[in-house]
Design an enzyme around this catalytic site. Structure first.
Site, PDB file in Angstrom:
ATOM      1  N   LYS A  29      55.376  39.646 -25.851  1.00  0.00           N
ATOM      2  CA  LYS A  29      55.225  40.106 -24.688  1.00  0.00           C
ATOM      3  C   LYS A  29      54.603  38.695 -23.606  1.00  0.00           C
ATOM      4  CE  LYS A  29      51.186  42.929 -22.611  1.00  0.00           C
ATOM      5  NZ  LYS A  29      50.434  43.664 -22.515  1.00  0.00           N
TER       6      LYS A  29
ATOM      7  N   GLU B 157      53.752  30.543 -32.690  1.00  0.00           N
ATOM      8  CA  GLU B 157      54.650  30.613 -33.604  1.00  0.00           C
ATOM      9  C   GLU B 157      56.145  31.260 -33.350  1.00  0.00           C
ATOM     10  OE1 GLU B 157      51.670  31.977 -33.434  1.00  0.00           O
ATOM     11  OE2 GLU B 157      50.199  32.435 -35.281  1.00  0.00           O
TER      12      GLU B 157
ATOM     13  N   GLY C 171      50.511  44.680 -27.413  1.00  0.00           N
ATOM     14  CA  GLY C 171      51.388  44.302 -28.382  1.00  0.00           C
ATOM     15  C   GLY C 171      51.855  45.134 -29.666  1.00  0.00           C
ATOM     16  N   ARG C 172      49.930  45.854 -30.179  1.00  0.00           N
ATOM     17  CA  ARG C 172      50.840  46.344 -31.400  1.00  0.00           C
ATOM     18  C   ARG C 172      50.900  48.000 -31.235  1.00  0.00           C
ATOM     19  NH1 ARG C 172      45.856  44.655 -30.071  1.00  0.00           N
ATOM     20  NH2 ARG C 172      44.110  45.858 -29.252  1.00  0.00           N
TER      21      ARG C 172
ATOM     22  N   GLU D 164      42.981  45.079 -34.983  1.00  0.00           N
ATOM     23  CA  GLU D 164      42.531  44.455 -34.195  1.00  0.00           C
ATOM     24  C   GLU D 164      42.087  44.928 -32.673  1.00  0.00           C
ATOM     25  OE1 GLU D 164      45.809  41.176 -33.278  1.00  0.00           O
ATOM     26  OE2 GLU D 164      45.471  42.449 -32.060  1.00  0.00           O
TER      27      GLU D 164
ATOM     28  N   HIS E 204      49.178  50.307 -60.148  1.00  0.00           N
ATOM     29  CA  HIS E 204      49.336  49.343 -61.432  1.00  0.00           C
ATOM     30  C   HIS E 204      48.678  47.841 -60.827  1.00  0.00           C
ATOM     31  CE1 HIS E 204      51.391  52.011 -64.182  1.00  0.00           C
ATOM     32  NE2 HIS E 204      52.205  52.288 -62.845  1.00  0.00           N
TER      33      HIS E 204
ATOM     34  N   LYS F 232      43.359  29.959 -32.583  1.00  0.00           N
ATOM     35  CA  LYS F 232      44.071  29.192 -31.854  1.00  0.00           C
ATOM     36  C   LYS F 232      43.594  27.856 -31.524  1.00  0.00           C
ATOM     37  CE  LYS F 232      46.567  33.424 -30.487  1.00  0.00           C
ATOM     38  NZ  LYS F 232      46.823  34.928 -29.584  1.00  0.00           N
TER      39      LYS F 232
HETATM   40  O1  F6P Z   1      47.485  38.332 -32.531  1.00  0.00           O
HETATM   41  C1  F6P Z   1      47.306  37.827 -31.520  1.00  0.00           C
HETATM   42  C2  F6P Z   1      48.523  38.838 -30.531  1.00  0.00           C
HETATM   43  O2  F6P Z   1      48.275  38.666 -29.314  1.00  0.00           O
HETATM   44  C3  F6P Z   1      48.841  40.396 -30.549  1.00  0.00           C
HETATM   45  O3  F6P Z   1      48.377  41.011 -30.433  1.00  0.00           O
HETATM   46  C4  F6P Z   1      49.924  40.200 -30.749  1.00  0.00           C
HETATM   47  O4  F6P Z   1      50.926  41.654 -30.950  1.00  0.00           O
HETATM   48  C5  F6P Z   1      50.397  39.231 -30.624  1.00  0.00           C
HETATM   49  O5  F6P Z   1      49.885  38.343 -30.762  1.00  0.00           O
HETATM   50  C6  F6P Z   1      52.151  38.571 -30.164  1.00  0.00           C
HETATM   51  O6  F6P Z   1      51.568  38.245 -29.028  1.00  0.00           O
HETATM   52  P1  F6P Z   1      53.210  38.324 -28.263  1.00  0.00           P
HETATM   53  O7  F6P Z   1      53.938  39.563 -27.956  1.00  0.00           O
HETATM   54  O8  F6P Z   1      52.383  38.011 -27.121  1.00  0.00           O
HETATM   55  O9  F6P Z   1      54.255  36.953 -28.431  1.00  0.00           O
END
Ligand code: F6P
Length: 554
Positions: A206, A212, A267-268, A353, A385, A512
């Site tokens: 987003k 990452e 995002g979630r 979250e 288990h 972060k």
């Molecule tokens: O973990 C933090 C967060 O902002 C989440 O809420 C989100 O889903 C994820 O990082 C990825 O964010 P983006 O879609 O901006 O890469």
């Protein structure tokens, strides 16, 4: 200023819980012969049984009064209308708009956002159709056989979970993979068997600034170039789902391969948007639309059913009772449905979250009640288990949500019946337990005479441990949509009662920031030597760990 603990229903619940805490669920089932009928609710084929909770009828009516005191229905309506309920970020939370049918309309700030949503859905449809029929070609004219989604958190967990859950429907001929971790193992293991000429990457972010995702996206592009790709050819192998057009263009992705994401989608909560593109590629547009329809069905139920028959509200209220009045700190989700192997992981982000907060919407520290529980999970029967021991005999009581289908997608009905039997047996065992006399009797039935207390104590189950069960016909796209939306609304209702903003996530920021600083110091190894970190303002533990890792580095 609103204080949750001042609500009349909250105070009555505290007293009610005190007065009834000695009551066991076994007693409740005897005292209330129609308990299952009255403490279960259906939406179409989906049944929600919450009768195995430590609540009596009066407790339930106090919980529904609590939902009224907290104005849950008005808050729900405000969310669906598109009010800026995410007050810390001044945004709407309109994931529900993403599942509205094309015939609907929702005007927010003078704009019909349903029209925008449908337009992107058409873009996803035509793009995936070109992939399926081979019209979409890579830079050497070859068709796409493999799609790699690079994203993390909500840009990974939701679509990855759905693709696995809908495994029986993956018949489009295109393999879909997910890479999220910055650990090079994730991307490199995925790419090991792929052919760059036939591979397409979706960069799903987003913000398009997530460390990452960008690191993996750049590494994927290097891999593409190292495997016969060209800079100009890359535009055919990289597409993006993002709310940040400038950054997408900077990465070299052409506008027609950019699927837009709006600010009003968290995002979630984003798997219903173009973040769901890998789902469309794995199972086809019709199944994706069935998933949306299922969620829409749950939305309509959530909007219209009275609190006493409202599945998300009741699921949330059972959670509130367990967390705030019985004081349980955890919650487990155990689907007895192997294809839901990543369901708990998705709900973990959704729940923790959203509701892992200790400050209310007014900025007041919450020190007089608890908020979101620790959520864990994994599928049955495997879970029996591994972590089920603690659920049955551990010193913490951890409520469980069981999920079970009446039908399997796979031919062996005997094993599926065993699966169902195990699911029901676990919720029964958690509820009834086994007292000293029953244990002695049960052992005797197996020809084992236990005469000393110690041997019996090891085998006693306290029982009276709460669980919910969700039972459905079959895990098809529509049902899956209902289940995910159910949990989204459950999390929302709990957030409203706790008076927190469930739609921001400032708690992920500090780590972060610190990682950036530590990353620099780890890198200084080559030039500055081991001593350099000593000058930095680290605590002794962090400093010691940095130094140790630098010393060990090859
Ligand atoms: O973990 C933090 C967060 O902002 C989440 O809420 C989100 O889903 C994820 O990082 C990825 O964010 P983006 O879609 O901006 O890469």
């Amino acid at each position: 200023m609103k204080r949750v603990t001042d609500y009349p229903a909250w105070q009555q619940l505290v007293k009610h819980c005190d007065a009834t805490s000695a009551m066991s669920m076994r007693d409740l089932f005897i005292a209330e012969p129609d308990r299952f009928d009255s403490l279960s609710v259906r939406v179409d084929d989906l049944l929600f049984d919450y009768s195995k909770n430590r609540i009596d009828r009066q407790g339930i009516s106090l919980l529904t009064a609590l939902a009224r005191d907290a104005d849950v229905e008005a808050r729900r309506d405000a969310m669906f209308r598109g009010e800026a309920i995410n007050i810390t970020e001044q945004r709407a939370a309109l994931h529900t708009a993403l599942r509205r049918p094309a015939s609907d309309m929702l005007v927010v700030d003078g704009r019909d956002i349903v029209k925008d949503i449908i337009q992107v859905r058409h873009q996803m449809d035509s793009f995936s159709t070109r992939l399926f029929n081979g019209d979409y070609k890579g830079h050497t004219g070859k068709h796409v056989t493999d799609v790699v989604n690079i994203g993390i958190g909500g840009s990974d967990l939701g679509p990855a979970m759905v693709c696995e859950a809908l495994s029986p429907y993956r018949d489009t001929g295109i393999n879909v993979h997910f890479v999220s971790n910055i650990d090079p193992a994730d991307l490199l293991r995925t790419l090991a068997n792929l052919d760059a000429e036939h591979t397409l990457f979706i960069i799903a972010s987003k913000s398009f600034t997530t460390l990452e995702t960008l690191a993996n996206a750049h590494a994927a592009r290097r891999w593409f170039l190292d495997n016969g790709g060209t800079t100009s050819g890359a535009s055919k192998h990289f597409v993006a789902v993002s709310g940040n057009p400038a950054k997408v263009a900077e990465f070299g992705i052409v506008p027609e391969n950019h699927f837009i994401l709006w600010d009003f989608v968290g995002g979630r909560y984003s798997l219903w948007s173009a973040i769901g593109l890998p789902i469309v590629i794995a199972v086809g547009m019709q199944r994706f639309e069935a998933l949306l329809d299922g969620a829409y069905r749950m939305d309509q139920h959530f909007l219209s059913a009275p609190i006493t028959d409202n599945m998300p509200m009741l699921l949330a209220l059972a959670g509130i009772y367990n967390r705030n009045f019985l004081g349980y700190r955890g919650q487990v989700i155990t689907p007895y449905d192997h294809n839901l192997g990543r369901f708990a992981e998705h709900i973990q982000q959704l729940d923790m979250e959203s509701n892992g907060k200790s400050v209310d919407v007014n900025g007041r520290r919450i020190d007089d009640y608890d908020t979101g529980p620790i959520l864990l999970g994994g599928t049955g029967t495997n879970a029996q288990h591994s972590y089920f021991q603690i659920l049955h005999q551990g010193s913490d009581v951890i409520p469980v949500d069981f999920l079970i289908a009446a039908n399997s997608h796979y031919p062996d009905t005997n094993r599926h019946r065993e699966l169902m039997a195990n699911c029901l047996a676990q919720s029964e065992a958690l509820m009834t337990g086994r007292n000293v006399d029953e244990t002695r009797q049960a052992m005797g039935d197996h020809g084992i005479e236990l005469n000393d207390d110690a041997s019996i104590n090891h085998r006693v189950f306290d029982g009276n441990r709460p669980s919910n069960t969700l039972a459905y016909r079959r895990l098809d796209p529509h049902t899956l949509g209902m289940l995910i939306a159910l949990y989204e609304h459950k999390v929302f209702v709990e957030g409203v009662i706790w008076n927190i903003n469930s739609f921001d996530q400032f708690g992920v920021e500090l780590g972060k920031e610190l990682a950036g600083k530590i990353n620099t110091d780890l890198d200084e190894q080559k030039s500055a030597g081991v001593e350099s970190t000593r000058t930095k303002a680290y605590d002794a533990s962090t400093r010691g760990l940095i130094d140790h890792l630098r010393l060990l580095k090859d």
